[in-house]
Write a protein that holds these residues in place. Sequence first.
Motif, PDB file in Angstrom:
ATOM      1  N   ILE A 103       0.845  -1.187   0.000  1.00 17.54           N
ATOM      2  CA  ILE A 103       0.000   0.000   0.000  1.00 17.54           C
ATOM      3  C   ILE A 103       0.885   1.244   0.000  1.00 17.54           C
ATOM      4  N   HIS A 104       0.285   2.389  -0.336  1.00  9.05           N
ATOM      5  CA  HIS A 104       1.037   3.643  -0.257  1.00  9.05           C
ATOM      6  C   HIS A 104       1.443   3.907   1.184  1.00  9.05           C
ATOM      7  N   ALA A 105       2.625   4.443   1.351  1.00  9.29           N
ATOM      8  CA  ALA A 105       3.137   4.717   2.698  1.00  9.29           C
ATOM      9  C   ALA A 105       2.191   5.606   3.490  1.00  9.29           C
ATOM     10  N   SER A 106       1.485   6.494   2.805  1.00 15.31           N
ATOM     11  CA  SER A 106       0.566   7.410   3.487  1.00 15.31           C
ATOM     12  C   SER A 106      -0.613   6.695   4.133  1.00 15.31           C
ATOM     13  N   ARG A 107      -0.879   5.459   3.718  1.00 19.73           N
ATOM     14  CA  ARG A 107      -2.004   4.701   4.269  1.00 19.73           C
ATOM     15  C   ARG A 107      -1.616   3.864   5.480  1.00 19.73           C
ATOM     16  N   VAL A 108      -0.332   3.802   5.766  1.00 19.69           N
ATOM     17  CA  VAL A 108       0.129   3.053   6.937  1.00 19.69           C
ATOM     18  C   VAL A 108      -0.298   3.783   8.202  1.00 19.69           C
ATOM     19  N   ARG A 109      -0.769   3.025   9.184  1.00 21.70           N
ATOM     20  CA  ARG A 109      -1.243   3.596  10.435  1.00 21.70           C
ATOM     21  C   ARG A 109      -0.517   2.948  11.621  1.00 21.70           C
ATOM     22  N   ILE A 110      -0.517   3.632  12.744  1.00 25.38           N
ATOM     23  CA  ILE A 110       0.023   3.077  13.975  1.00 25.38           C
ATOM     24  C   ILE A 110      -0.675   1.743  14.264  1.00 25.38           C
ATOM     25  N   GLY A 111       0.108   0.724  14.564  1.00 26.31           N
ATOM     26  CA  GLY A 111      -0.450  -0.602  14.839  1.00 26.31           C
ATOM     27  C   GLY A 111      -0.392  -1.543  13.651  1.00 26.31           C
ATOM     28  N   ASP A 112      -0.225  -1.021  12.424  1.00 20.28           N
ATOM     29  CA  ASP A 112      -0.059  -1.886  11.258  1.00 20.28           C
ATOM     30  C   ASP A 112       1.249  -2.665  11.373  1.00 20.28           C
ATOM     31  N   LEU A 113       1.324  -3.779  10.679  1.00 22.79           N
ATOM     32  CA  LEU A 113       2.523  -4.612  10.695  1.00 22.79           C
ATOM     33  C   LEU A 113       3.269  -4.500   9.372  1.00 22.79           C
ATOM     34  N   LEU A 114       4.527  -4.081   9.429  1.00 24.09           N
ATOM     35  CA  LEU A 114       5.393  -4.057   8.267  1.00 24.09           C
ATOM     36  C   LEU A 114       6.251  -5.316   8.247  1.00 24.09           C
ATOM     37  N   GLN A 115       6.941  -5.555   7.134  1.00 22.53           N
ATOM     38  CA  GLN A 115       7.854  -6.683   7.026  1.00 22.53           C
ATOM     39  C   GLN A 115       9.257  -6.192   7.350  1.00 22.53           C
ATOM     40  N   ILE A 116       9.798  -6.620   8.484  1.00 22.78           N
ATOM     41  CA  ILE A 116      11.150  -6.205   8.858  1.00 22.78           C
ATOM     42  C   ILE A 116      12.090  -7.407   8.819  1.00 22.78           C
ATOM     43  N   VAL A 117      13.337  -7.133   8.496  1.00 24.22           N
ATOM     44  CA  VAL A 117      14.330  -8.187   8.295  1.00 24.22           C
ATOM     45  C   VAL A 117      15.258  -8.260   9.493  1.00 24.22           C
ATOM     46  N   ASP A 118      15.403  -9.488  10.007  1.00 28.63           N
ATOM     47  CA  ASP A 118      16.335  -9.749  11.106  1.00 28.63           C
ATOM     48  C   ASP A 118      17.161 -10.964  10.718  1.00 28.63           C
ATOM     49  N   GLY A 119      18.375 -10.711  10.258  1.00 27.06           N
ATOM     50  CA  GLY A 119      19.200 -11.820   9.773  1.00 27.06           C
ATOM     51  C   GLY A 119      18.617 -12.407   8.506  1.00 27.06           C
ATOM     52  N   ILE A 120      18.265 -13.700   8.569  1.00 30.70           N
ATOM     53  CA  ILE A 120      17.674 -14.369   7.400  1.00 30.70           C
ATOM     54  C   ILE A 120      16.158 -14.460   7.515  1.00 30.70           C
ATOM     55  N   ASN A 121      15.593 -13.830   8.518  1.00 31.63           N
ATOM     56  CA  ASN A 121      14.158 -13.930   8.769  1.00 31.63           C
ATOM     57  C   ASN A 121      13.426 -12.634   8.442  1.00 31.63           C
ATOM     58  N   VAL A 122      12.187 -12.787   7.996  1.00 31.27           N
ATOM     59  CA  VAL A 122      11.295 -11.651   7.806  1.00 31.27           C
ATOM     60  C   VAL A 122      10.228 -11.726   8.892  1.00 31.27           C
ATOM     61  N   LEU A 123      10.197 -10.715   9.748  1.00 31.69           N
ATOM     62  CA  LEU A 123       9.331 -10.714  10.922  1.00 31.69           C
ATOM     63  C   LEU A 123       8.321  -9.575  10.849  1.00 31.69           C
ATOM     64  N   PRO A 124       7.211  -9.711  11.603  1.00 34.77           N
ATOM     65  CA  PRO A 124       6.260  -8.602  11.669  1.00 34.77           C
ATOM     66  C   PRO A 124       6.795  -7.488  12.562  1.00 34.77           C
ATOM     67  N   GLY A 125       6.760  -6.287  12.058  1.00 40.50           N
ATOM     68  CA  GLY A 125       7.172  -5.133  12.847  1.00 40.50           C
ATOM     69  C   GLY A 125       5.992  -4.199  13.018  1.00 40.50           C
ATOM     70  N   VAL A 126       5.542  -4.006  14.237  1.00 37.37           N
ATOM     71  CA  VAL A 126       4.385  -3.153  14.481  1.00 37.37           C
ATOM     72  C   VAL A 126       4.801  -1.691  14.381  1.00 37.37           C
ATOM     73  N   VAL A 127       4.041  -0.911  13.637  1.00 42.62           N
ATOM     74  CA  VAL A 127       4.347   0.511  13.464  1.00 42.62           C
ATOM     75  C   VAL A 127       4.027   1.240  14.767  1.00 42.62           C
ATOM     76  N   VAL A 128       5.038   1.880  15.333  1.00 40.17           N
ATOM     77  CA  VAL A 128       4.876   2.564  16.620  1.00 40.17           C
ATOM     78  C   VAL A 128       4.973   4.079  16.487  1.00 40.17           C
ATOM     79  N   LYS A 129       5.448   4.547  15.324  1.00 44.86           N
ATOM     80  CA  LYS A 129       5.589   5.999  15.168  1.00 44.86           C
ATOM     81  C   LYS A 129       5.565   6.364  13.685  1.00 44.86           C
ATOM     82  N   ILE A 130       4.876   7.438  13.354  1.00 45.43           N
ATOM     83  CA  ILE A 130       4.842   7.984  11.997  1.00 45.43           C
ATOM     84  C   ILE A 130       5.077   9.483  12.108  1.00 45.43           C
ATOM     85  N   GLU A 131       6.081   9.961  11.384  1.00 45.65           N
ATOM     86  CA  GLU A 131       6.396  11.381  11.470  1.00 45.65           C
ATOM     87  C   GLU A 131       6.923  11.890  10.144  1.00 45.65           C
ATOM     88  N   GLU A 132       6.921  13.194  10.000  1.00 46.07           N
ATOM     89  CA  GLU A 132       7.491  13.844   8.832  1.00 46.07           C
ATOM     90  C   GLU A 132       8.935  14.195   9.125  1.00 46.07           C
TER      91      GLU A 132
END
Length: 211
Positions: A103-132
């Motif tokens: 989705i467009h970055a502007s549609r991301v909201r606090i609490g949504d889950l992004l795909q974050i990379v940790d080593g060889i794994n892709v994990l859910p990362g909960v959005v905790v902050k959105i700022e300009e």
Amino acid sequence: MYCAGWSCRTDTKETCFSGRSKVITKNGYQKELADVKIGEEVLVLNGGNTLSFEPIFDFIHAHRTGMYTFLRLTAFNAQANKTVSIEISFYHLIFLFENQYPIHASRVRIGDLLQIVDGINVLPGVVVKIEETKSEGFLSPLTPSGTIVIDGIVASNYAVVHSHLVAHYVMQPYRWWRAFFGASRQNDSKINTYATFFYKFSTATGLINIL
């Protein structure tokens, strides 16, 4: 609510990542996107939903100087105790966790889950902050898979259109061209000619609103 002016520049619909965004190169080092050369291999999430390294064929558009406005999305994963942030423009597509349709970055909201990379794994990362934020330069890389890992977060190569899949199909002939004839010359441009044609055609026909 985020205004449509939150793109790389307020007078255009240019879309991108900040120049100081970091990618992981094949040798395992982190490198600022502004310093990455066309042809270098960087970490992506390929079609099999596995992490791999692919070359940057081109930059859809790039400008390494000047200050531009981005959204900074910060996500946290408790399992890995990891916090990551990405500087991305309003219209750029970003993947949610376990969702193949970004989705467009502007549609991301606090609490949504992004795909974050940790080593060889892709994990859910909960959005905790959105700022300009303001940052120097903007670049939008093009890889064979149409994805790229930016500052530990999986994002699309594409923007403005709503469909990552359609954009990927449309850009396929250009990727074939680059795969056959080699990477394009390293330069800064407002926007890649092939992508410009696609954008103008989509806008003129109204496809930009449904793709």
